[in-house]
Every structure is written in C-alpha cells, then in structure tokens.
Scaffold this motif. Structure first.
Motif, PDB file in Angstrom:
ATOM      1  N   PHE A  33       0.409  -1.128  -0.202  1.00 40.32           N
ATOM      2  CA  PHE A  33       0.109   0.270   0.163  1.00 40.32           C
ATOM      3  C   PHE A  33       0.580   0.670  -0.180  1.00 40.32           C
ATOM      4  N   GLY A  34       0.993   2.303  -1.306  1.00 40.60           N
ATOM      5  CA  GLY A  34       1.473   3.686  -1.231  1.00 40.60           C
ATOM      6  C   GLY A  34       0.635   4.643  -0.436  1.00 40.60           C
ATOM      7  N   MET A  35       1.397   5.139  -0.014  1.00 38.51           N
ATOM      8  CA  MET A  35       0.443   6.761   0.160  1.00 38.51           C
ATOM      9  C   MET A  35       1.451   8.157  -0.630  1.00 38.51           C
ATOM     10  N   VAL A 149       3.474  -7.093   9.396  1.00 44.50           N
ATOM     11  CA  VAL A 149       3.562  -6.003   8.323  1.00 44.50           C
ATOM     12  C   VAL A 149       4.442  -5.102   8.360  1.00 44.50           C
ATOM     13  N   LEU A 150       5.495  -4.489   7.486  1.00 44.39           N
ATOM     14  CA  LEU A 150       6.096  -3.609   6.813  1.00 44.39           C
ATOM     15  C   LEU A 150       6.147  -2.497   6.867  1.00 44.39           C
ATOM     16  N   ILE A 151       6.508  -1.723   7.508  1.00 51.34           N
ATOM     17  CA  ILE A 151       6.103   0.112   7.577  1.00 51.34           C
ATOM     18  C   ILE A 151       7.613   1.174   6.604  1.00 51.34           C
ATOM     19  N   LEU A 152       7.247   1.431   5.374  1.00 51.14           N
ATOM     20  CA  LEU A 152       8.823   1.981   4.810  1.00 51.14           C
ATOM     21  C   LEU A 152       8.076   3.608   4.753  1.00 51.14           C
ATOM     22  N   ASP A 153       9.290   4.371   5.328  1.00 52.60           N
ATOM     23  CA  ASP A 153       8.745   6.245   5.321  1.00 52.60           C
ATOM     24  C   ASP A 153       9.957   6.232   3.808  1.00 52.60           C
ATOM     25  N   GLU A 154       9.296   7.031   2.833  1.00 54.86           N
ATOM     26  CA  GLU A 154      10.365   7.139   1.773  1.00 54.86           C
ATOM     27  C   GLU A 154      11.591   6.390   1.162  1.00 54.86           C
ATOM     28  N   PRO A 155      11.442   5.110   1.563  1.00 50.00           N
ATOM     29  CA  PRO A 155      12.267   4.094   0.977  1.00 50.00           C
ATOM     30  C   PRO A 155      12.906   4.067   0.382  1.00 50.00           C
ATOM     31  N   THR A 156      13.224   5.191  -0.774  1.00 49.56           N
ATOM     32  CA  THR A 156      13.981   5.680  -1.728  1.00 49.56           C
ATOM     33  C   THR A 156      15.343   7.108  -1.406  1.00 49.56           C
ATOM     34  N   ASN A 157      14.370   7.103  -0.341  1.00 53.35           N
ATOM     35  CA  ASN A 157      14.290   8.878  -0.896  1.00 53.35           C
ATOM     36  C   ASN A 157      16.349   9.104  -0.646  1.00 53.35           C
ATOM     37  N   GLY A 158      16.633   9.926  -1.588  1.00 54.68           N
ATOM     38  CA  GLY A 158      17.975  10.093  -1.742  1.00 54.68           C
ATOM     39  C   GLY A 158      19.399   8.917  -2.445  1.00 54.68           C
ATOM     40  N   LEU A 183       4.109   1.634   2.409  1.00 48.92           N
ATOM     41  CA  LEU A 183       5.115   2.806   2.334  1.00 48.92           C
ATOM     42  C   LEU A 183       4.452   4.560   2.115  1.00 48.92           C
ATOM     43  N   ALA A 184       5.783   4.767   2.365  1.00 44.43           N
ATOM     44  CA  ALA A 184       4.964   6.852   2.056  1.00 44.43           C
ATOM     45  C   ALA A 184       6.287   7.184   1.253  1.00 44.43           C
ATOM     46  N   SER A 185       5.572   7.395  -0.102  1.00 41.86           N
ATOM     47  CA  SER A 185       6.894   8.334  -0.809  1.00 41.86           C
ATOM     48  C   SER A 185       6.505   9.341  -1.812  1.00 41.86           C
ATOM     49  N   HIS A 186       7.277   9.851  -2.641  1.00 44.75           N
ATOM     50  CA  HIS A 186       6.334  11.387  -2.945  1.00 44.75           C
ATOM     51  C   HIS A 186       7.427  10.188  -4.632  1.00 44.75           C
ATOM     52  N   LEU A 187       8.389   9.300  -4.856  1.00 45.36           N
ATOM     53  CA  LEU A 187       7.944   8.930  -6.175  1.00 45.36           C
ATOM     54  C   LEU A 187       7.570   8.197  -7.192  1.00 45.36           C
ATOM     55  N   LEU A 188       6.587   8.983  -8.048  1.00 43.27           N
ATOM     56  CA  LEU A 188       5.069   8.261  -8.401  1.00 43.27           C
ATOM     57  C   LEU A 188       5.597   7.010  -9.003  1.00 43.27           C
ATOM     58  N   THR A 196       0.289  -2.361  -4.453  1.00 42.50           N
ATOM     59  CA  THR A 196      -1.215  -3.141  -5.415  1.00 42.50           C
ATOM     60  C   THR A 196      -2.070  -1.971  -5.187  1.00 42.50           C
ATOM     61  N   HIS A 197      -1.936  -0.936  -4.794  1.00 51.55           N
ATOM     62  CA  HIS A 197      -3.415  -0.325  -3.871  1.00 51.55           C
ATOM     63  C   HIS A 197      -2.594   1.065  -3.298  1.00 51.55           C
ATOM     64  N   PHE A 198      -2.760   2.582  -3.481  1.00 47.61           N
ATOM     65  CA  PHE A 198      -2.339   3.290  -3.016  1.00 47.61           C
ATOM     66  C   PHE A 198      -3.493   3.772  -2.276  1.00 47.61           C
ATOM     67  N   ALA A 199      -3.147   5.750  -2.113  1.00 45.17           N
ATOM     68  CA  ALA A 199      -3.521   6.454  -1.125  1.00 45.17           C
ATOM     69  C   ALA A 199      -3.057   7.795  -1.533  1.00 45.17           C
ATOM     70  N   VAL A 200      -4.395   8.599  -1.780  1.00 49.63           N
ATOM     71  CA  VAL A 200      -3.498  10.360  -2.285  1.00 49.63           C
ATOM     72  C   VAL A 200      -3.716  11.176  -1.151  1.00 49.63           C
ATOM     73  N   LEU A 201      -3.240  11.987  -0.265  1.00 48.11           N
ATOM     74  CA  LEU A 201      -3.203  12.856   0.370  1.00 48.11           C
ATOM     75  C   LEU A 201      -2.652  14.022   0.046  1.00 48.11           C
ATOM     76  N   LYS A 202      -3.983  15.209   0.633  1.00 42.64           N
ATOM     77  CA  LYS A 202      -3.713  16.195   0.379  1.00 42.64           C
ATOM     78  C   LYS A 202      -3.636  17.387   1.996  1.00 42.64           C
ATOM     79  N   LYS A 203      -2.560  17.747   1.765  1.00 40.89           N
ATOM     80  CA  LYS A 203      -3.338  18.964   2.901  1.00 40.89           C
ATOM     81  C   LYS A 203      -3.841  17.815   4.687  1.00 40.89           C
TER      82      LYS A 203
END
Length: 296
Positions: A33-35, A149-158, A183-188, A196-203
């Motif tokens: 699940f991508g956030m 469950v594995l939670i990853l925040d920006e795992p490919t950042n940098g 996982l949370a990521s900005h790399l779309l 497999t699934h994703f959610a989009v957050l805005k403000k």
C-alpha cells in the motif's frame, strides 16, 4: 481478505494546523500500500500515529482488529527515519545489538542479511556502506522479529537509480514472502511499479484511494504516426474518435468507450493507410496523481 489495518476518523492537529483530517482507510493482508502526497500532506504524521510515535488528536485505528498494544506492535516492523547504527561496528554486530534490544531470536540475523543481499558485506564496518546498503540494513533490522507488516517512510529517498532499483526489488521479495507493506513515497513511478494499492493525501485529507491496476482505465488514448497527407481528417472521421491532438510529430487520439487501438488500425488499413507507429498509451500514476490533486 483479512483487514490488517483499519483507520477511523484519525486526526492530528498541531495548534491550528490540521496535519491529518478525519482519515479513513482499510488495508488488507498481502497488499503493498503506497501513501502518496506532496510535502506537508500528512503521510509521515499518519505513519507516526500508527507506530505510536505521535499521539492522535482524535479518531482511532486498530491492527489485526485489535487495539495497538505493545504485543500487537511486535507484529510490525518499521523504518520511519534514518536508523541509528554504530559506524565502527560491522553490519552483523549492529544487527546483533538490535536483536538484543528488540529481544529477537538472533538466528533471524542470517536470514534477513541474505534477504537484503548483505551477507557478503556483513563483516564490513557500517561506515563503509553506501547509502543504499545502509537503507537495506535498516530494512533488515525492521525484519528481525519477522513482522507481519512492514512500514517504510520514503525508502528510496536520496538513492541513485541503482539504489532505487535495489530497494524496489527488495520490496517485491518481501511482499512475495506474504508480508503486508505500507510505504510513503513521493516517487510516483516507483509506487506504480511495486504497489498493489495506493492512497493520495492533500493537506491532511484523503482525496483518493484504490488499486494501482485501475490507473489508466477508462478512455483509451492511441498515438499514431503515418506518412499520409490529411491524416488528421481521417482520424477525425473514425467513428471511435472522441478527440485528436497533435503532439511532438504524432497524433493523440482519445477513443470512445468500447473502441480499441485494433479498431482504429483496421479502419486506417481499409482506407489504404499503413501506420508506421500505433501505440496505446496508458495513463501514468503521475498524471492521475496530478489530476486528483487538481480536482481536490
């Protein structure tokens, strides 16, 4: 399918700033699940609340239909920030220390080192590791207690392109092992390749959620190049055409529902036109992401 995480009206305020606003989500077992969201959208704050690092202002969430107790959190591994490892100790020694702190079975160390492909470098000092290797060691540490469950925040950042590819393949291997990954990521593009699934957050607001496979469904766009005069007129005359646009030397045809590229190709052939290029274009996650944000 079993619900791994259920979020109900989860809210976090920092003074007058509403970082997360009445978030409702359900994540099922086995999903990757991508956030997604721009900076300040509430992704990291949400993950912090789920791991007990940040206290919610209101709302609730449950793991495995249970309250988030310490025993429940042992089923969850997380890499939320840059992990703290000792630079002058080897990767193996750092994992042994982490296993001791987490009270994990030390026999898991060899398994996770093999999984993240660091077995051959396990005796090298942490300070000699590349950024990608450090991130893989952090993931290995999160997997020491064999979490569900594995939670990853920006795992490919940098990371450089090779490092990104390595993390992407590692995420796929972990998912193939049956684990649920959030996982949370900005790399779309990376989210589209591994999730497999994703959610989009805005403000702080949830503006979209759904399967990644649904990206690009709907109207079909066909890119056509053919060495013929008045090609635009032929394309407009096709009964399956909604609109025609010229772009970078090719024509972009938006098809009516029920019409496919093969129908257009057959029509052109019957008109004596042989297309040198005829390709169906799938909408990228990036394009859909920008459309979702503009509509929200």
């Amino acid at each position: 399918m079993e619900t791994v995480l259920s979020i109900t009206n989860l809210t976090k305020n920092f003074g007058r700033l509403k970082a997360v606003n009445n978030l409702n989500l359900q994540i099922k077992r086995g999903q990757v699940f991508g956030m997604l969201g721009p900076n300040g959208s509430g992704k990291t704050t949400t993950l912090g609340m789920l791991m007990g690092v940040v206290n919610p202002t209101s709302g609730d969430f449950s793991w495995f239909n249970e309250r988030p107790t310490n025993d429940v959190r042992k089923k969850i591994g997380a890499v939320l920030e840059h992990p703290i490892f000792y630079p002058y100790l080897s990767g193996l020694k750092n994992l042994e220390l982490n296993a001791m702190v987490k009270q994990c079975d030390p026999s898991n160390i060899a398994r996770v080192l093999e999984l993240v492909e660091l077995s051959e470098r396990k005796d090298d000092k942490y300070k000699t590791y590349s950024l990608g290797m450090k991130q893989r060691l952090a993931i290995a540490s999160a997997l020491l207690n064999n979490p569900t469950v594995l939670i990853l925040d920006e795992p490919t950042n940098g990371l450089d392109p090779m490092g990104i590819a390595e993390i992407r393949e590692l995420i796929k291997r972990i998912a193939d092992d049956g684990k649920t990954i959030i996982l949370a990521s900005h790399l779309l593009d990376e989210v589209q390749k591994v999730c497999t699934h994703f959610a989009v957050l805005k403000k702080g607001n949830l503006v979209h959620t759904g399967p990644v496979d649904d990206v690009g469904k709907g109207e079909e766009i066909v890119e056509v190049i053919a060495d013929v005069q008045n090609l635009n007129e032929y394309l407009l005359a096709f009964m399956g055409t909604t609109s025609v646009n010229r772009e970078n030397g090719s024509f972009q045809i938006t098809m009516r529902e029920g019409f496919k590229s093969k129908d257009l190709n057959k029509y052109l052939f019957e008109k004596g036109i042989i297309a040198s290029h005829l390709v169906t274009k799938k909408k990228s996650l990036e394009k859909q992401f920008l459309e979702i944000l503009s509509e929200a």
